[in-house]
Motif scaffolding. Structure first.
Motif, PDB file in Angstrom:
ATOM      1  N   UNK A   1     -57.232 -11.217  -4.975  1.00 32.91           N
ATOM      2  CA  UNK A   1     -56.628 -10.160  -3.849  1.00 32.91           C
ATOM      3  C   UNK A   1     -56.138  -9.462  -3.192  1.00 32.91           C
ATOM      4  N   UNK A   2     -54.821  -9.524  -3.152  1.00 32.46           N
ATOM      5  CA  UNK A   2     -54.014  -8.820  -1.622  1.00 32.46           C
ATOM      6  C   UNK A   2     -53.538  -7.924  -1.581  1.00 32.46           C
ATOM      7  N   UNK A   3     -53.952  -7.169  -0.282  1.00 32.23           N
ATOM      8  CA  UNK A   3     -53.778  -5.795  -0.111  1.00 32.23           C
ATOM      9  C   UNK A   3     -52.711  -5.398   1.221  1.00 32.23           C
ATOM     10  N   UNK A   4     -51.471  -4.826   1.660  1.00 34.43           N
ATOM     11  CA  UNK A   4     -51.247  -4.403   2.585  1.00 34.43           C
ATOM     12  C   UNK A   4     -49.773  -3.256   2.300  1.00 34.43           C
ATOM     13  N   UNK A   5     -50.425  -3.242   3.848  1.00 37.46           N
ATOM     14  CA  UNK A   5     -49.581  -2.045   3.688  1.00 37.46           C
ATOM     15  C   UNK A   5     -48.422  -1.793   5.278  1.00 37.46           C
TER      16      UNK A   5
ATOM     17  N   UNK B   1     -46.173 -13.563  -0.462  1.00 37.07           N
ATOM     18  CA  UNK B   1     -45.215 -14.739  -0.856  1.00 37.07           C
ATOM     19  C   UNK B   1     -45.804 -15.550  -0.799  1.00 37.07           C
ATOM     20  N   UNK B   2     -46.276 -15.328   1.094  1.00 39.88           N
ATOM     21  CA  UNK B   2     -46.689 -17.040   2.107  1.00 39.88           C
ATOM     22  C   UNK B   2     -47.808 -17.025   1.739  1.00 39.88           C
ATOM     23  N   UNK B   3     -48.736 -16.159   1.598  1.00 42.73           N
ATOM     24  CA  UNK B   3     -50.358 -16.264   0.592  1.00 42.73           C
ATOM     25  C   UNK B   3     -51.108 -16.397  -0.021  1.00 42.73           C
ATOM     26  N   UNK B   4     -50.182 -15.893  -1.353  1.00 45.25           N
ATOM     27  CA  UNK B   4     -50.451 -16.308  -2.860  1.00 45.25           C
ATOM     28  C   UNK B   4     -49.135 -17.069  -3.471  1.00 45.25           C
ATOM     29  N   UNK B   5     -47.936 -17.680  -3.004  1.00 41.55           N
ATOM     30  CA  UNK B   5     -46.704 -17.368  -3.498  1.00 41.55           C
ATOM     31  C   UNK B   5     -46.357 -16.641  -3.856  1.00 41.55           C
ATOM     32  N   UNK B   6     -44.669 -17.435  -4.938  1.00 42.14           N
ATOM     33  CA  UNK B   6     -44.056 -16.185  -6.127  1.00 42.14           C
ATOM     34  C   UNK B   6     -44.575 -15.195  -6.869  1.00 42.14           C
ATOM     35  N   UNK B   7     -44.711 -14.217  -6.748  1.00 41.33           N
ATOM     36  CA  UNK B   7     -44.717 -13.298  -7.614  1.00 41.33           C
ATOM     37  C   UNK B   7     -44.526 -13.667  -9.520  1.00 41.33           C
TER      38      UNK B   7
ATOM     39  N   UNK C   1     -53.794 -10.276  -8.114  1.00 39.79           N
ATOM     40  CA  UNK C   1     -53.255  -9.613  -7.916  1.00 39.79           C
ATOM     41  C   UNK C   1     -52.622  -9.178  -6.737  1.00 39.79           C
ATOM     42  N   UNK C   2     -52.510  -7.466  -6.306  1.00 39.73           N
ATOM     43  CA  UNK C   2     -51.752  -7.315  -4.728  1.00 39.73           C
ATOM     44  C   UNK C   2     -51.725  -6.312  -5.718  1.00 39.73           C
TER      45      UNK C   2
ATOM     46  N   UNK D   1     -42.667   7.760   5.900  1.00 42.83           N
ATOM     47  CA  UNK D   1     -43.367   9.380   6.029  1.00 42.83           C
ATOM     48  C   UNK D   1     -44.782   9.849   6.540  1.00 42.83           C
ATOM     49  N   UNK D   2     -45.449   8.775   6.169  1.00 39.08           N
ATOM     50  CA  UNK D   2     -46.817   9.327   6.433  1.00 39.08           C
ATOM     51  C   UNK D   2     -46.908   7.308   7.619  1.00 39.08           C
ATOM     52  N   UNK D   3     -47.967   7.579   8.641  1.00 35.39           N
ATOM     53  CA  UNK D   3     -48.688   6.450   9.263  1.00 35.39           C
ATOM     54  C   UNK D   3     -49.631   6.240   8.232  1.00 35.39           C
ATOM     55  N   UNK D   4     -49.467   4.630   8.054  1.00 32.49           N
ATOM     56  CA  UNK D   4     -50.020   3.256   7.168  1.00 32.49           C
ATOM     57  C   UNK D   4     -51.218   2.790   8.282  1.00 32.49           C
ATOM     58  N   UNK D   5     -52.282   2.225   8.032  1.00 31.02           N
ATOM     59  CA  UNK D   5     -53.413   1.472   8.726  1.00 31.02           C
ATOM     60  C   UNK D   5     -52.671   0.061   9.893  1.00 31.02           C
ATOM     61  N   UNK D   6     -51.012  -0.487   8.885  1.00 26.60           N
ATOM     62  CA  UNK D   6     -50.558  -1.671   9.249  1.00 26.60           C
ATOM     63  C   UNK D   6     -51.283  -2.813   8.931  1.00 26.60           C
ATOM     64  N   UNK D   7     -52.290  -3.141   7.890  1.00 27.24           N
ATOM     65  CA  UNK D   7     -53.276  -3.841   7.948  1.00 27.24           C
ATOM     66  C   UNK D   7     -53.037  -4.365   6.409  1.00 27.24           C
ATOM     67  N   UNK D   8     -53.191  -6.184   6.432  1.00 29.88           N
ATOM     68  CA  UNK D   8     -53.259  -6.480   5.087  1.00 29.88           C
ATOM     69  C   UNK D   8     -55.366  -7.085   4.921  1.00 29.88           C
ATOM     70  N   UNK D   9     -55.692  -7.465   3.624  1.00 29.78           N
ATOM     71  CA  UNK D   9     -56.579  -8.168   3.497  1.00 29.78           C
ATOM     72  C   UNK D   9     -56.421  -8.623   2.275  1.00 29.78           C
TER      73      UNK D   9
END
Length: 346
Positions: A157-161, A196-202, A230-231, A238-246
């Motif tokens: 599982x990947x999350x990025x915002x 895409x870089x970490x998991x390959x083509x969706x 999954x991701x 409009x809002x301030x995200x964490x600009x992080x990924x996991x």
């Protein structure tokens, strides 16, 4: 124009347009070995002269038109820093003038225009790369290699915002649909590229979004299925995200702050009986230095490719650029966003 791809000489760069991103790029260009700012071009001669004085040296030329910049024989590579809607026309002119091109992301408004750009580069035998600095970043490259090796387990599982509040007048390129305004294109391209870089083509992507009264996507949430994983990805104006990924794997979890240009990533192993093991955390860094804030690494990659006679970069290949743009085309269609083309005079 004679080909000036001469090994052992600094690559002469021309910057086309003088906006905020061009200034950030120029600061990293100044500290990148083997590169020099040969010239800058703007539709405003005073703006070009001021930019050259601030970011160049006594050899740096300033030009009051893009055509004059492209005619400058000291320029080998043109960095296109105009709004998205003008990228294709700017690149077309640069190739016709015999220049190599690094084009700010996204490389074009849609995959069809990007494919045309690639075709033009091939026809003119010129180098072309999208300015996806994240793909050239040493920490991102190290993380990708570690994931591929299986050292930190299998990613599941990947999350990025990425998001920040855009406070700008309606005519600003970030809010004007005629200039390609889009949270997906400006911010969403980063989570999509990272996945895409970490998991390959969706294998599949689905999106939902909130739109402005002018039809600009302001907030976008994406659910994706990738090979074996999954991701969930998001972008916002409009809002301030964490600009992080996991990235969650079967052995633990990788956390990446400021994932699009990180200082490091951290893997925290997970013991099935005892839970997370922060005392056994592993910092993921890179031996290769980050140049400037990271734009320097993409500049160095262009320099390397041009001097080696390559016409695309293995770090940001045309196929990757086109794949992510096709994804964004489909996602925009899902949320009901369309572009009608650029205004005249770009």
């Amino acid at each position: 124009m004679a080909d000036t791809d001469l090994p052992g000489t600094d690559v002469g760069w021309g910057i086309l347009a003088t906006g905020k991103i061009a200034r950030t790029f120029a600061r990293d260009l100044a500290v990148t070995p083997g590169a020099r700012l040969a010239a800058v071009g703007s539709r405003n001669g005073d703006a070009a002269a001021a930019f050259a004085a601030e970011h160049g040296d006594d050899r740096t030329a300033s030009h009051g038109s893009y055509d004059a910049l492209l005619a400058d024989p000291s320029v080998e590579v043109v960095y296109v820093a105009t709004p998205h809607a003008f990228h294709l026309d700017n690149a077309r002119a640069a190739f016709a003038a015999g220049k190599h091109v690094l084009c700010e992301k996204p490389i074009a408004l849609d995959a069809a225009d990007a494919a045309t750009m690639v075709e033009l580069a091939v026809a003119h035998d010129r180098f072309l790369m999208e300015a996806m600095w994240t793909a050239c970043h040493p920490v991102i490259r190290a993380l990708r290699d570690h994931l591929a090796s299986g050292r930190f387990g299998t990613p599941r599982h990947l999350r990025a915002e990425l998001g920040f509040r855009v406070d700008a007048p309606p005519g600003d390129r970030m809010l004007d649909p005629a200039l390609g305004a889009s949270a997906l294109l400006d911010m969403g391209i980063y989570p999509l590229t990272f996945a895409h870089l970490m998991l390959g083509e969706a294998e599949s992507l689905s999106a939902t979004a909130t739109l402005s009264g002018r039809g600009v996507d302001l907030d976008v949430a994406i659910a994706g299925r990738y090979p074996g994983a999954v991701a969930n990805l998001s972008a916002s104006m409009t809002s301030w995200s964490s600009s992080s990924a996991a990235i969650a794997t079967d052995l633990g979890r990788i956390e990446i702050a400021e994932f699009y240009h990180p200082e490091r990533a951290v893997f925290v192993p997970h013991d099935p009986a005892a839970g997370p093991q922060p005392d056994r955390a592993v910092a993921i860094t890179a031996e290769e230095p980050v140049i400037g804030i990271g734009y320097g690494n993409e500049i160095a990659e262009v320099n390397r490719c041009v001097r080696a006679g390559l016409r695309e970069s293995p770090l940001v290949p045309h196929s990757q650029t086109l794949t992510v743009l096709r994804q964004m085309d489909d996602l925009r269609a899902q949320v009901g966003v369309r572009f009608d083309g650029p205004p005249a005079g770009g």
